[in-house]
Design a protein around this motif. Structure first.
Motif, PDB file in Angstrom:
ATOM      1  N   GLN A 231       0.966  -1.129   0.551  1.00  0.00           N
ATOM      2  CA  GLN A 231       0.154  -0.169   0.031  1.00  0.00           C
ATOM      3  C   GLN A 231       1.202   1.295   0.135  1.00  0.00           C
ATOM      4  O   GLN A 231       0.311   2.101  -0.992  1.00  0.00           O
ATOM      5  CB  GLN A 231      -0.143   0.417   1.291  1.00  0.00           C
ATOM      6  N   ASP A 232       1.664   1.334   0.641  1.00  0.00           N
ATOM      7  CA  ASP A 232       2.839   2.344   0.872  1.00  0.00           C
ATOM      8  C   ASP A 232       3.738   1.901   1.409  1.00  0.00           C
ATOM      9  O   ASP A 232       4.595   1.269   2.002  1.00  0.00           O
ATOM     10  CB  ASP A 232       2.817   3.174   1.981  1.00  0.00           C
ATOM     11  N   PRO A 233       4.742   1.824  -0.790  1.00  0.00           N
ATOM     12  CA  PRO A 233       6.048   1.227  -0.408  1.00  0.00           C
ATOM     13  C   PRO A 233       6.849   2.305   1.010  1.00  0.00           C
ATOM     14  O   PRO A 233       8.770   2.202   1.156  1.00  0.00           O
ATOM     15  CB  PRO A 233       7.138   1.699  -2.075  1.00  0.00           C
ATOM     16  N   ASN A 234       6.819   3.854   0.898  1.00  0.00           N
ATOM     17  CA  ASN A 234       8.079   4.457   1.506  1.00  0.00           C
ATOM     18  C   ASN A 234       7.415   4.815   3.291  1.00  0.00           C
ATOM     19  O   ASN A 234       8.425   5.720   3.914  1.00  0.00           O
ATOM     20  CB  ASN A 234       6.877   6.150   1.177  1.00  0.00           C
ATOM     21  N   THR A 235       6.556   3.200   3.427  1.00  0.00           N
ATOM     22  CA  THR A 235       6.283   3.026   4.625  1.00  0.00           C
ATOM     23  C   THR A 235       8.269   2.496   5.599  1.00  0.00           C
ATOM     24  O   THR A 235       8.958   2.739   5.442  1.00  0.00           O
ATOM     25  CB  THR A 235       6.130   1.835   5.556  1.00  0.00           C
ATOM     26  N   ASP A 236       8.566   3.727   6.536  1.00  0.00           N
ATOM     27  CA  ASP A 236       9.636   3.906   6.909  1.00  0.00           C
ATOM     28  C   ASP A 236       9.774   3.646   8.585  1.00  0.00           C
ATOM     29  O   ASP A 236      10.545   3.341   9.518  1.00  0.00           O
ATOM     30  CB  ASP A 236      10.783   4.890   7.055  1.00  0.00           C
ATOM     31  N   ALA A 237       8.259   3.010   8.834  1.00  0.00           N
ATOM     32  CA  ALA A 237       8.472   2.840  10.646  1.00  0.00           C
ATOM     33  C   ALA A 237       7.361   1.484  10.103  1.00  0.00           C
ATOM     34  O   ALA A 237       6.292   2.587   9.989  1.00  0.00           O
ATOM     35  CB  ALA A 237       8.685   4.009  11.806  1.00  0.00           C
ATOM     36  N   ILE A 238       7.105   0.582  11.347  1.00  0.00           N
ATOM     37  CA  ILE A 238       5.703  -0.411  12.333  1.00  0.00           C
ATOM     38  C   ILE A 238       5.969  -0.084  13.450  1.00  0.00           C
ATOM     39  O   ILE A 238       6.895  -0.492  14.045  1.00  0.00           O
ATOM     40  CB  ILE A 238       5.898  -1.590  11.090  1.00  0.00           C
ATOM     41  N   VAL A 239       5.259   0.020  14.343  1.00  0.00           N
ATOM     42  CA  VAL A 239       4.628  -0.109  15.827  1.00  0.00           C
ATOM     43  C   VAL A 239       3.754  -1.005  15.457  1.00  0.00           C
ATOM     44  O   VAL A 239       2.439  -1.060  15.096  1.00  0.00           O
ATOM     45  CB  VAL A 239       4.207   1.215  16.145  1.00  0.00           C
ATOM     46  N   PHE A 240       4.074  -1.991  16.436  1.00  0.00           N
ATOM     47  CA  PHE A 240       2.535  -3.078  17.300  1.00  0.00           C
ATOM     48  C   PHE A 240       2.301  -3.228  18.190  1.00  0.00           C
ATOM     49  O   PHE A 240       3.826  -2.822  19.416  1.00  0.00           O
ATOM     50  CB  PHE A 240       3.953  -5.309  16.493  1.00  0.00           C
ATOM     51  N   SER A 241       1.754  -3.283  18.681  1.00  0.00           N
ATOM     52  CA  SER A 241       0.977  -3.739  20.120  1.00  0.00           C
ATOM     53  C   SER A 241       1.277  -4.848  20.681  1.00  0.00           C
ATOM     54  O   SER A 241       0.340  -4.841  21.570  1.00  0.00           O
ATOM     55  CB  SER A 241      -1.067  -3.691  19.714  1.00  0.00           C
ATOM     56  N   GLU A 242       2.326  -5.934  19.551  1.00  0.00           N
ATOM     57  CA  GLU A 242       2.750  -7.218  20.107  1.00  0.00           C
ATOM     58  C   GLU A 242       3.644  -7.564  19.460  1.00  0.00           C
ATOM     59  O   GLU A 242       3.222  -7.381  19.032  1.00  0.00           O
ATOM     60  CB  GLU A 242       1.773  -8.766  20.070  1.00  0.00           C
ATOM     61  N   ASP A 243       4.621  -7.894  20.475  1.00  0.00           N
ATOM     62  CA  ASP A 243       5.626  -8.470  20.792  1.00  0.00           C
ATOM     63  C   ASP A 243       5.623  -9.768  18.758  1.00  0.00           C
ATOM     64  O   ASP A 243       6.878  -9.876  18.327  1.00  0.00           O
ATOM     65  CB  ASP A 243       7.041  -9.442  21.510  1.00  0.00           C
ATOM     66  N   THR A 244       5.239 -10.792  19.575  1.00  0.00           N
ATOM     67  CA  THR A 244       4.505 -11.693  18.482  1.00  0.00           C
ATOM     68  C   THR A 244       4.743 -11.183  16.996  1.00  0.00           C
ATOM     69  O   THR A 244       4.832 -11.600  16.280  1.00  0.00           O
ATOM     70  CB  THR A 244       3.755 -12.635  19.380  1.00  0.00           C
ATOM     71  N   THR A 245       3.608 -10.302  16.774  1.00  0.00           N
ATOM     72  CA  THR A 245       3.033  -9.986  15.607  1.00  0.00           C
ATOM     73  C   THR A 245       4.696  -9.017  14.907  1.00  0.00           C
ATOM     74  O   THR A 245       4.591  -9.303  13.642  1.00  0.00           O
ATOM     75  CB  THR A 245       2.130  -9.364  15.503  1.00  0.00           C
ATOM     76  N   ALA A 246       4.951  -8.473  15.464  1.00  0.00           N
ATOM     77  CA  ALA A 246       6.417  -7.050  15.480  1.00  0.00           C
ATOM     78  C   ALA A 246       7.476  -8.132  14.693  1.00  0.00           C
ATOM     79  O   ALA A 246       8.258  -8.336  13.982  1.00  0.00           O
ATOM     80  CB  ALA A 246       6.851  -6.775  16.384  1.00  0.00           C
ATOM     81  N   VAL A 247       7.155 -10.031  15.106  1.00  0.00           N
ATOM     82  CA  VAL A 247       8.695 -10.590  14.915  1.00  0.00           C
ATOM     83  C   VAL A 247       8.888 -10.417  13.558  1.00  0.00           C
ATOM     84  O   VAL A 247       9.168 -11.446  12.513  1.00  0.00           O
ATOM     85  CB  VAL A 247       9.096 -11.884  15.872  1.00  0.00           C
TER      86      VAL A 247
END
Length: 330
Positions: A231-247
């Motif tokens: 959707q947005d190739p320029n995404t430069d950071a993602i914050v997750f509400s859970e560690d498992t999903t972030a992994v």
């Protein structure tokens, strides 16, 4: 060694041994003699038998939706250990993935003379759960870990996840990131607090809000990360509400060849064991899981001791634990 053995060894009656153990009236010399035998064999009376005899249980319950969740497991562990140290036993009620059986469990616990109940997780903050508590356990202390429910006998210990998420997003913005996405996995009160923290930081820095939903799993993290980048190739950071999903996000970024954190920074939440067993190691919001469990147990003990100044709600601070998935400050 049984109470009968203690009585025979000390040369007294069973009733005398019982009075010594329960603080009853016994002569000084007899008390010393019986206590010496008790100490020599490290005698511990059965809490079940004691509860039946006095009609006063020393057993509390911990309600959790899924004990396999590392978040819930950490809190439940600290509750059990702290309560055990104070002489209480704990029953674990694992609802198996849904809070729908809460009423059934509470009805059973009430029949077993449970003297206190812990609810682990904000998923229990529902009108239905409130109704069950009022119906089945209205007169015993209720402690919510990571949540609050407005009831006369309910107390809560939670971490300030809104503030923790706000500062995590703020740090990314201060590091020059301008396309920061946020991923949560549910509509619980806890998830809402995290989302509010994200939105507050995004507004403060004049950035565009970009929120997504994903299943709480490594596969869920992989799937949503692929979708975000499409959707947005320029995404430069993602914050997750859970560690498992972030992994799962880290796996997807490595497959696509994205450099972490140079091209995409990643932050999780819970500061769980997953943060240090993945590569690169994951920056995460530490929401005080272990301290939440310990504090909830301490509050319960104070309530069971009928202390009058027990706080209705305790809010613990969060902190950001920096590892390899976030860039340095500009």
């Amino acid at each position: 060694m049984t109470i009968y053995d203690i009585a025979r060894e000390a040369g007294v009656s069973i009733a005398t041994v019982s009075r010594v153990m329960n603080g009853g009236k016994v002569g000084k010399a007899t008390r010393i003699k019986v206590q010496a035998v008790l100490d020599s064999c490290d005698y511990q009376p059965s809490q079940v038998a004691k509860g039946l005899a006095t009609r006063q249980s020393r057993c509390v319950a911990v309600m959790t939706v899924d004990i396999r969740d590392v978040h819930h497991a950490a809190i439940a562990y600290e509750i059990e250990r702290t309560m055990a140290t104070a002489g209480y036993s704990t029953i674990l009620c694992n609802l198996g993935g849904t809070p729908a059986r809460t009423g059934e469990y509470l009805r059973t616990l009430n029949a077993q003379q449970i003297i206190g109940v812990f609810f682990v997780g904000s998923i229990f903050v529902t009108p239905q759960c409130r109704e069950y508590i009022a119906k089945y356990v209205p007169n015993i202390p209720i402690l919510f870990a990571n949540a609050v429910l407005p009831l006369p006998n309910a107390y809560g210990v939670l971490s300030d996840e809104e503030d923790g998420t706000y500062h995590a997003v703020k740090r990314l913005a201060q590091a020059g990131r301008r396309n920061i996405a946020f991923v949560n996995d549910d509509e619980t009160e806890s998830e809402e607090h995290k989302l509010n923290g994200y939105r507050r930081a995004i507004r403060e820095y004049g950035l565009t809000e970009r929120c997504y939903r994903a299943e709480r799993s490594i596969e869920g993290g992989q799937f949503v990360t692929t979708h975000i980048l499409q959707q947005d190739p320029n995404t430069d950071a993602i914050v997750f509400s859970e560690d498992t999903t972030a992994v799962g996000c880290l796996h997807a970024l490595q497959v696509t060849g994205k450099r972490i954190p140079d091209e995409v920074a990643v932050i999780g939440c819970n500061n769980s064991v997953y943060c240090t067993i993945c590569y690169p190691q994951l920056t995460s919001i530490d929401n005080s899981l272990h301290e939440t469990g310990r504090m909830a147990a301490k509050q319960m003990i104070r309530l069971l001791n009928h202390e009058s100044d027990v706080e209705k709600t305790i809010c613990l601070p969060c902190r950001l634990v920096l590892r390899d998935t976030t860039p340095p400050m500009l």
